[in-house]
Enzyme design. Structure first.
Site, PDB file in Angstrom:
ATOM      1  CE1 TYR A 136      42.878  38.356  39.876  1.00  0.00           C
ATOM      2  CE2 TYR A 136      45.047  37.327  39.763  1.00  0.00           C
ATOM      3  CZ  TYR A 136      43.803  37.549  39.218  1.00  0.00           C
ATOM      4  OH  TYR A 136      43.474  36.964  38.011  1.00  0.00           O
ATOM      5  CE  LYS A 164      42.862  41.042  37.508  1.00  0.00           C
ATOM      6  NZ  LYS A 164      43.671  39.950  36.914  1.00  0.00           N
TER       7      LYS A 164
END
Length: 230
Positions: A136, A164
């Protein structure tokens, strides 16, 4: 059968009571509303879910409630990132035992590790579970931008399955798509360019704004799949 990580994944908000406790009934209601509207998954205890400032026991309970309410209906990714590796591992192990489909992990924040330490951090988290692990990348909060070349190193770690990217840098997303292996799942976390990113090859979007307006995002994704770009 392993779930696919694609489509509209809501960065689920975490409802609290006035005394600061987790509002489980409200959480169940939000999850039910989202599932009914057709989202493809949930990203639990991320930025929108305030995971970074929640107690570890609260984060664990959010994951448990989500599994109870939505397992088998949508894809569940539990964010386990923390300033230290041990807490991230503890949360990852709990999420795996609870029954999520994957975990996501930010770079350690507050202290700024160098690249070697960052790679080792993800190696330790990824080796602690058998689940797919998503990097992330949200540099405005962690102070670290996991750029494409560094991401490529991390992508070679066993169990690291995707990213992400919430860098708000569309060019960086394109560079990631160009460099990572084809089976590495790229998901964007920036609403401003969800559609262009889908057109360029990302698998989906993790978005907080689909909490109140899931149908707008679900409809957009369905029209994209149907080729109705206009």
């Amino acid at each position: 059968m392993a779930r696919e990580f694609k489509g509209i994944i809501t960065a689920l908000i975490t409802p609290f009571k006035e005394d600061g406790g987790l509002h489980e009934e409200a959480l169940k209601a939000v999850i039910g509303f989202q599932v009914k509207k057709g989202v493809n998954g949930f990203f639990l205890c991320g930025t929108a879910g305030q995971g970074a400032i929640m107690r570890v026991d609260q984060r664990k309970r959010v994951v448990e409630v989500a599994v109870e309410e939505a397992s088998g209906k949508v894809t569940l990714i539990a964010h386990v990132g923390a300033p230290d590796t041990e807490t991230a591992i503890e949360l990852a192990k709990h999420a795996e035992k609870a029954g999520v489909d994957a975990v996501g992990c930010v770079a350690p924040y507050y202290y700024t590790p160098d690249e070697e330490a960052l790679v080792k951090h993800f190696e330790k988290v990824a080796s602690a579970v058998e689940l797919p692990v998503f990097v992330y990348n949200i540099p405005r909060h962690t102070g670290i931008n996991i750029k494409p070349d560094l991401l490529l190193r991390i992508a070679r770690i066993k169990n690291v399955a995707g990213v992400k990217d919430s860098s708000r840098d569309f060019i960086q997303v394109l560079e990631i798509l160009e460099k990572v292996p084809k089976d590495f799942t790229v998901i964007v976390g920036t609403d401003a360019y969800i559609l262009p990113a889908l057109i360029m090859g990302v698998k989906g979007a993790i978005t907080a704004y689909s909490n109140p307006f899931p149908e707008l995002y679900v409809d957009m994704y369905r029209e994209f799949l149907a080729g109705n770009l206009e």
